[in-house]
Design an enzyme around this catalytic site. Structure first.
Site, PDB file in Angstrom:
ATOM      1  CD  GLU A   1      46.717  41.779  31.815  1.00 15.18           C
ATOM      2  OE1 GLU A   1      45.882  41.109  32.474  1.00 15.18           O
ATOM      3  OE2 GLU A   1      46.669  41.886  30.582  1.00 15.18           O
TER       4      GLU A   1
ATOM      5  CG  HIS B   1      42.625  42.587  33.570  1.00 12.71           C
ATOM      6  ND1 HIS B   1      42.770  41.844  32.418  1.00 12.71           N
ATOM      7  CD2 HIS B   1      41.765  43.581  33.244  1.00 12.71           C
ATOM      8  CE1 HIS B   1      42.019  42.363  31.469  1.00 12.71           C
ATOM      9  NE2 HIS B   1      41.390  43.418  31.940  1.00 12.71           N
TER      10      HIS B   1
ATOM     11  CG  ASN C   1      43.601  38.208  33.155  1.00 12.07           C
ATOM     12  OD1 ASN C   1      42.893  39.142  33.519  1.00 12.07           O
ATOM     13  ND2 ASN C   1      44.696  38.372  32.438  1.00 12.07           N
TER      14      ASN C   1
ATOM     15  CG  ASP D   1      42.274  50.967  31.671  1.00 14.85           C
ATOM     16  OD1 ASP D   1      41.319  51.630  31.239  1.00 14.85           O
ATOM     17  OD2 ASP D   1      42.180  49.768  31.976  1.00 14.85           O
TER      18      ASP D   1
HETATM   19  C1  GLP Z   1      39.721  45.889  29.660  1.00 19.18           C
HETATM   20  C2  GLP Z   1      39.713  47.098  30.589  1.00 19.18           C
HETATM   21  C3  GLP Z   1      39.138  46.758  31.949  1.00 19.18           C
HETATM   22  C4  GLP Z   1      37.846  46.003  31.786  1.00 19.18           C
HETATM   23  C5  GLP Z   1      38.105  44.702  31.073  1.00 19.18           C
HETATM   24  C6  GLP Z   1      36.871  43.856  30.890  1.00 19.18           C
HETATM   25  O1  GLP Z   1      40.849  45.125  29.747  1.00 19.18           O
HETATM   26  N1  GLP Z   1      41.021  47.632  30.757  1.00 19.18           N
HETATM   27  O2  GLP Z   1      38.954  47.955  32.685  1.00 19.18           O
HETATM   28  O3  GLP Z   1      37.265  45.757  33.041  1.00 19.18           O
HETATM   29  O4  GLP Z   1      38.623  45.018  29.784  1.00 19.18           O
HETATM   30  O5  GLP Z   1      36.207  44.261  29.739  1.00 19.18           O
HETATM   31  P1  GLP Z   1      34.750  43.842  29.341  1.00 19.18           P
HETATM   32  O6  GLP Z   1      33.856  44.659  30.197  1.00 19.18           O
HETATM   33  O7  GLP Z   1      34.647  44.236  27.896  1.00 19.18           O
HETATM   34  O8  GLP Z   1      34.632  42.397  29.577  1.00 19.18           O
END
Ligand code: GLP
Length: 240
Positions: A142, A137, A135, A67
């Site tokens: 989402e 995702h 959440n 993404d």
């Molecule tokens: C973002 C990314 C996800 C990731 C998530 C969790 O939203 N788009 O791919 O898994 O954050 O991030 P973190 O690893 O910083 O908790």
């Protein structure tokens, strides 16, 4: 889903880097699906270490990222383009032309989505690395994203924008939209490796593994994948 519970973040990262290295050694021209966020940073550090110690080479590896934020130039320190180069690509022998990251810039974002799906079709993913949002995702899919989604533009939830605000300084600077690989693209991967660390992920990990398979928790779809591995530290596994 296979579940590996580790003592802490460092061991989670070591186990994950081991699984990724094994994939590369078994198939030097493999396609890796890569993720951003703080969770995979330790894994990327380990992979850089293995590369420097000549245990693994990325010279034939192709990558497809999950993404990108809409509207952030590539050189913006919070863009996922910048993150991936800073955290991994600039430190290994991957060829620039083998790196693919969705593009959140320009006037025709729908075309960017179609173009990225074409890239994914040409590069069937051998191993997809995933983090999980608080959440549930995955990528930026989402809650309530249809399971049959391809690459698309998303409106980020307030929760996700708040969660990611720590990296931007304040929530107002977090883009409102992102481009993300869809759930179909993610699930096409031969193998999926999900990482989760810390108590703040415990509910999401529980819902992913033990909850109903429902778009309300996008990660729950992974229960239906036939080769999904969850590497999770004790804190994130505390509600399993
Ligand atoms: C973002 C990314 C996800 C990731 C998530 C969790 O939203 N788009 O791919 O898994 O954050 O991030 P973190 O690893 O910083 O908790």
């Amino acid at each position: 889903m296979e579940i590996i519970i580790t003592e802490n973040y460092d061991t989670m990262s070591e186990v994950a880097a081991g699984i990724i290295s094994k994939t590369i050694i078994g198939k030097p021209d493999c396609v890796l699906g890569l993720a951003t966020g703080t969770t995979p940073i330790g894994t990327y550090n380990k992979l850089i270490e293995y590369y420097k110690n000549k245990l693994v080479s990325f010279s034939k590896v192709h990558t497809v990222n999950l993404d990108e934020y809409v509207g952030l130039p590539e050189e913006h320190p919070q863009s996922y383009h910048y993150f991936m180069h800073d955290m991994l690509f600039d430190h290994i022998d991957i060829k620039k032309e083998n790196i693919h990251i969705p593009c959140g810039l320009g006037d025709d974002l729908e075309k960017n989505c179609h173009d990225y799906d074409a890239i994914l079709a040409e590069h069937p993913t051998d191993l997809q690395l995933l983090g999980i949002g608080g959440n549930g995702h995955i990528g930026f899919n989402e809650p309530n994203t249809p399971f049959k989604s391809f690459t698309h533009i998303v409106e980020l939830t307030e929760r996700t924008r708040h969660d990611n605000a720590r990296l931007f300084g304040f929530v107002g600077s977090v883009p409102k939209q992102a481009i993300t690989m869809g759930i179909v693209g993610i699930c096409h991967a031969q193998k999926i490796l999900v990482l989760a660390s810390g108590e703040n992920k415990a509910d999401a990990v529980h819902d992913m593994v033990k909850g109903d398979v429902t778009p309300a928790c996008p990660a729950s779809i992974l229960q239906l994948h036939n080769d999904a591995v969850l590497v999770v530290d004790k804190a994130a596994a505390s509600k399993l």
